[in-house]
Design a protein around this motif. Structure first.
Motif, short mmCIF file in Angstrom:
data_model
loop_
_atom_site.label_atom_id
_atom_site.label_comp_id
_atom_site.label_asym_id
_atom_site.label_seq_id
_atom_site.Cartn_x
_atom_site.Cartn_y
_atom_site.Cartn_z
N ASP A 127 -38.45 83.01 -28.21
CA ASP A 127 -39.88 83.39 -28.23
C ASP A 127 -40.55 82.71 -27.05
O ASP A 127 -40.76 81.49 -27.04
CB ASP A 127 -40.51 82.95 -29.54
N ALA A 128 -40.89 83.51 -26.04
CA ALA A 128 -41.47 82.94 -24.82
C ALA A 128 -42.86 82.38 -25.05
O ALA A 128 -43.35 81.58 -24.24
CB ALA A 128 -41.50 83.99 -23.72
N ALA A 129 -43.50 82.75 -26.14
CA ALA A 129 -44.83 82.22 -26.41
C ALA A 129 -44.78 80.73 -26.74
O ALA A 129 -45.70 79.97 -26.42
CB ALA A 129 -45.47 82.98 -27.56
N SER A 130 -43.70 80.30 -27.37
CA SER A 130 -43.57 78.88 -27.73
C SER A 130 -42.53 78.15 -26.89
O SER A 130 -42.35 76.94 -27.04
CB SER A 130 -43.22 78.75 -29.22
N ASN A 131 -41.81 78.86 -26.04
CA ASN A 131 -40.82 78.25 -25.14
C ASN A 131 -41.10 78.75 -23.72
O ASN A 131 -40.28 79.41 -23.11
CB ASN A 131 -39.39 78.61 -25.56
N ARG A 132 -42.26 78.42 -23.23
CA ARG A 132 -42.74 79.05 -22.02
C ARG A 132 -42.65 78.18 -20.77
O ARG A 132 -42.95 78.62 -19.67
CB ARG A 132 -44.19 79.51 -22.20
N GLY A 133 -42.24 76.92 -20.93
CA GLY A 133 -42.26 76.00 -19.81
C GLY A 133 -40.98 75.98 -19.00
O GLY A 133 -39.96 76.57 -19.38
N ILE A 134 -41.01 75.29 -17.88
CA ILE A 134 -39.86 75.24 -16.98
C ILE A 134 -38.70 74.47 -17.60
O ILE A 134 -37.53 74.77 -17.33
CB ILE A 134 -40.29 74.61 -15.63
N ILE B 287 -32.20 87.57 -25.71
CA ILE B 287 -33.37 88.42 -25.96
C ILE B 287 -34.60 87.53 -25.86
O ILE B 287 -34.84 86.67 -26.72
CB ILE B 287 -33.29 89.10 -27.34
N ILE B 288 -35.39 87.72 -24.81
CA ILE B 288 -36.59 86.90 -24.60
C ILE B 288 -37.82 87.75 -24.93
O ILE B 288 -38.17 88.67 -24.18
CB ILE B 288 -36.67 86.37 -23.15
N ASP B 289 -38.44 87.45 -26.06
CA ASP B 289 -39.59 88.24 -26.53
C ASP B 289 -40.89 87.69 -25.95
O ASP B 289 -41.02 86.48 -25.71
CB ASP B 289 -39.65 88.20 -28.05
N GLU B 290 -41.85 88.59 -25.73
CA GLU B 290 -43.14 88.24 -25.12
C GLU B 290 -42.93 87.43 -23.84
O GLU B 290 -43.56 86.38 -23.62
CB GLU B 290 -44.02 87.46 -26.12
N VAL B 291 -42.07 87.95 -22.99
CA VAL B 291 -41.67 87.22 -21.79
C VAL B 291 -42.84 86.99 -20.83
O VAL B 291 -42.81 86.07 -20.00
CB VAL B 291 -40.52 87.97 -21.07
N HIS B 292 -43.89 87.79 -20.95
CA HIS B 292 -45.04 87.60 -20.06
C HIS B 292 -45.75 86.26 -20.28
O HIS B 292 -46.57 85.84 -19.46
CB HIS B 292 -46.06 88.75 -20.25
N MET B 293 -45.42 85.56 -21.38
CA MET B 293 -46.05 84.28 -21.68
C MET B 293 -45.45 83.12 -20.88
O MET B 293 -45.99 82.02 -20.88
CB MET B 293 -45.93 83.97 -23.18
N LEU B 294 -44.34 83.35 -20.20
CA LEU B 294 -43.73 82.29 -19.40
C LEU B 294 -44.67 81.87 -18.28
O LEU B 294 -45.41 82.68 -17.72
CB LEU B 294 -42.40 82.76 -18.80
N THR B 295 -44.61 80.59 -17.93
CA THR B 295 -45.42 80.10 -16.81
C THR B 295 -44.82 80.59 -15.48
O THR B 295 -43.66 81.02 -15.42
CB THR B 295 -45.46 78.57 -16.81
N THR B 296 -45.61 80.49 -14.43
CA THR B 296 -45.13 80.88 -13.10
C THR B 296 -43.89 80.09 -12.71
O THR B 296 -42.92 80.64 -12.16
CB THR B 296 -46.24 80.68 -12.05
N GLU B 297 -43.90 78.80 -12.99
CA GLU B 297 -42.75 77.95 -12.67
C GLU B 297 -41.51 78.38 -13.45
O GLU B 297 -40.39 78.38 -12.93
CB GLU B 297 -43.07 76.48 -12.98
N ALA B 298 -41.72 78.76 -14.73
CA ALA B 298 -40.59 79.19 -15.55
C ALA B 298 -40.01 80.50 -15.02
O ALA B 298 -38.79 80.68 -14.99
CB ALA B 298 -41.04 79.35 -17.00
N PHE B 299 -40.88 81.41 -14.62
CA PHE B 299 -40.40 82.67 -14.03
C PHE B 299 -39.57 82.39 -12.77
O PHE B 299 -38.50 82.97 -12.57
CB PHE B 299 -41.57 83.58 -13.68
N ASN B 300 -40.08 81.51 -11.95
CA ASN B 300 -39.36 81.19 -10.72
C ASN B 300 -37.99 80.58 -11.01
O ASN B 300 -37.01 80.86 -10.32
CB ASN B 300 -40.18 80.23 -9.86
N ALA B 301 -37.94 79.76 -12.05
CA ALA B 301 -36.66 79.14 -12.42
C ALA B 301 -35.69 80.17 -12.98
O ALA B 301 -34.46 79.98 -12.92
CB ALA B 301 -36.91 78.03 -13.44
N LEU B 302 -36.22 81.26 -13.53
CA LEU B 302 -35.37 82.28 -14.16
C LEU B 302 -34.83 83.29 -13.16
O LEU B 302 -33.85 84.00 -13.44
CB LEU B 302 -36.20 83.00 -15.24
N LEU B 303 -35.45 83.35 -11.99
CA LEU B 303 -35.15 84.41 -11.03
C LEU B 303 -33.65 84.53 -10.71
O LEU B 303 -33.04 85.58 -10.87
CB LEU B 303 -35.93 84.18 -9.73
#
Length: 499
Positions: free
Chosen positions: A94-101, A124-140
């Motif tokens: 759940d990206a809403a509660s696990n959204r950090g880097i 399966i990452i639900d509500e993925v839009h809740m991730l922070t910018t840093e988390a998205f960058n780390a996931l790339l």
């Protein structure tokens, strides 16, 4: 076994069981069958439309021991463990509660570990839009080149918040809202299987209020079923449990708004509040009703209406020639803004009353800008006693004829009508007045059934369709100015007026 909510018990377990989303289902099933699944997917669309369900079907398909034509068997140990949520290699986040880097860094370390139980690991990452910018960058980088036995499925209700760098690394599937017919069919199957007797009106109301989401429809059905304690569910049950108001009630309220009847507006809203209705919900209901009215003006009976039933459509048909679409659109905006403001306001009742009176003023200005028979003035002529007597006789004869015709059709309607007074007929509208002591009779005659009986009688007598308008003669709170002007124009004995 513990009770399962209906939306969980009826979650699709095979591609063939998914309601709607035909193109998405076909593409994914073919990819599974031909072994051409991508390493990363992005599912976007409204809530309750099947994103997570299809993600789990894919997870079963890539780990199924008896895959057939792209469909998981749901019988092998892998499929059953995934269905029960016990499969180690299907990880739901759940990206809403696990959204950090930090959480994404932890994911990057674990993703390199080989599958422990099945053939493939599926994240399966639900509500993925809740991730922070840093988390998205780390996931790339991980999403771009994951290990061979890893599949990422990202799900979101707000695809516009997904960075382009993430989207470009995924196959994107857009999920659509389900149609009312699709939801109705599914709810019928669920009700039949569980022994629930759903009245057709209740079924349609549930399907419409689900707003295209199957999960919402099943959750509402589950809630109402629990409330009832028996197998029969009526439209009234749905309205009571969900805190909704009947569309006939809303039609009555909007009719009072269109006629600028402020006491009735306040009284109708007071009745709703006394029944426990919430101001914000009433504002939403009014917004949807006005939206339906607007669509009806544009598309007629072909419009896709959300709350309006047959009675409301008859009201729309009656009012459409008198409504300016631009003002109706302004009224809709006012009510939508009010619904939004009510979320943060304490004086909710008063804010809602003011909003409805503001809309009434809007339509009042519209009517005052149009020529009306109430505004026409004709030179007064000296009364001729013989003409007055003749007119009295003609009026009495016509009124008695109307009463007799109504009595033949329905005696209770006649009992309500007989307390009124024929004021006159103009432009295919009959005006009938009541004294203030007969408020009950006036209000009952304004109901659809009694109006129709009067309309049938008038058509038989006059040879054409005649609308009916009921007003008070001597109550200062109701239409006093209108009545004075009407009497001035009609005269007390005038039966029918022709331009």
């Amino acid at each position: 076994m513990a009770y399962l909510a209906l939306y969980r018990a009826w979650r699709p377990r095979r591609f063939a069981e998914v309601v709607g989303q035909e193109k998405t289902v076909t593409a994914l099933r073919n990819a599974v069958r031909e072994g051409k699944l991508s390493h990363a997917y992005l599912f976007s669309g409204p809530r309750g439309t099947g994103k997570t369900s299809i993600a789990k079907i894919i997870a079963k398909a890539v780990n199924c021991e008896n895959l057939s034509e792209g469909e998981p068997c749901n019988q092998c140990s892998s499929c059953q463990d995934i269905n029960n949520g016990n499969f180690m290699d299907v990880i739901e986040i759940d990206a809403a509660s696990n959204r950090g880097i930090d959480e994404i860094r932890d994911l990057r370390e674990k993703v390199r570990v080989l599958p422990a139980q099945g053939k493939n690991k599926v994240y399966i990452i639900d509500e993925v839009h809740m991730l922070t910018t840093e988390a998205f960058n780390a996931l790339l980088k991980t999403i771009e080149e994951p290990p061979d036995a890893v599949i990422f499925i990202l799900a979101t209700t707000e695809s516009h918040k997904i960075p382009a760098t993430i989207r470009s690394r995924c196959q994107v599937y857009n999920f659509r809202r389900l149609t009312t017919a699709e939801i109705t069919e599914r709810l019928s199957d669920v009700a039949a299987n569980d022994g629930i007797i759903l009245e057709p009106e209740a079924l349609l109301l549930l399907a419409r209020r689900a707003n295209g989401g199957m999960r919402d429809a099943l959750s509402m059905l589950d809630q109402i079923y629990s409330y009832k304690g028996n197998n029969s569910i009526s439209k009234q049950d749905v309205l009571e449990v969900m805190g909704l108001v009947d569309d006939a009630f809303m039609a009555q309220l909007i009719a009072a708004v269109l006629s600028q009847d402020t006491p009735s507006i306040i009284g109708i809203l007071g009745t709703a509040f006394s029944q426990g209705k919430e101001a914000q919900q009433l504002a939403r209901e009014a917004s949807m009703f006005l939206r339906d009215f607007l669509l009806y003006l544009v598309a007629g009976k072909e419009a896709d209406l959300v709350v309006a039933g047959e009675e409301s459509q008859a009201f729309f048909e009656q009012q459409k020639s008198q409504i300016n679409m631009q003002n109706l659109l302004r009224a809709l905006r006012i009510m939508m803004d009010t619904a939004d403001k009510l979320r943060f306001s304490e004086g909710q009742k008063y804010l809602l009353e003011i909003a409805f009176m503001e809309i009434a003023t809007l339509f009042s200005e519209e009517k005052s800008a149009q020529p009306s028979f109430l505004e026409e003035k004709k030179p007064k002529k000296k009364a001729d006693p013989r003409a007055k007597a003749s007119s009295n006789e003609a009026q009495d004869a016509l009124w008695n004829k109307i009463l007799a015709a109504v009595k033949e059709k329905k005696i209770p309607t006649h009992a309500l009508l007989v307390q009124g007074k024929l004021l006159g007929i103009k432009d295919d509208t009959v005006y009938i007045a009541y004294k203030k002591g007969y408020k009950f009779h006036k209000e009952r005659m304004e109901e659809r059934g009694n109006r129709e009986i009067l309309g049938q009688a008038l058509k038989e007598i006059m040879g054409r369709d005649i609308e009916s308008q009921f007003i008070f003669l001597d109550d200062d709170q109701y239409n006093d100015i209108i009545v004075k002007k009407a009497l001035e124009f009609f005269g007390e004995e005038l039966v029918e007026i022709k331009d």
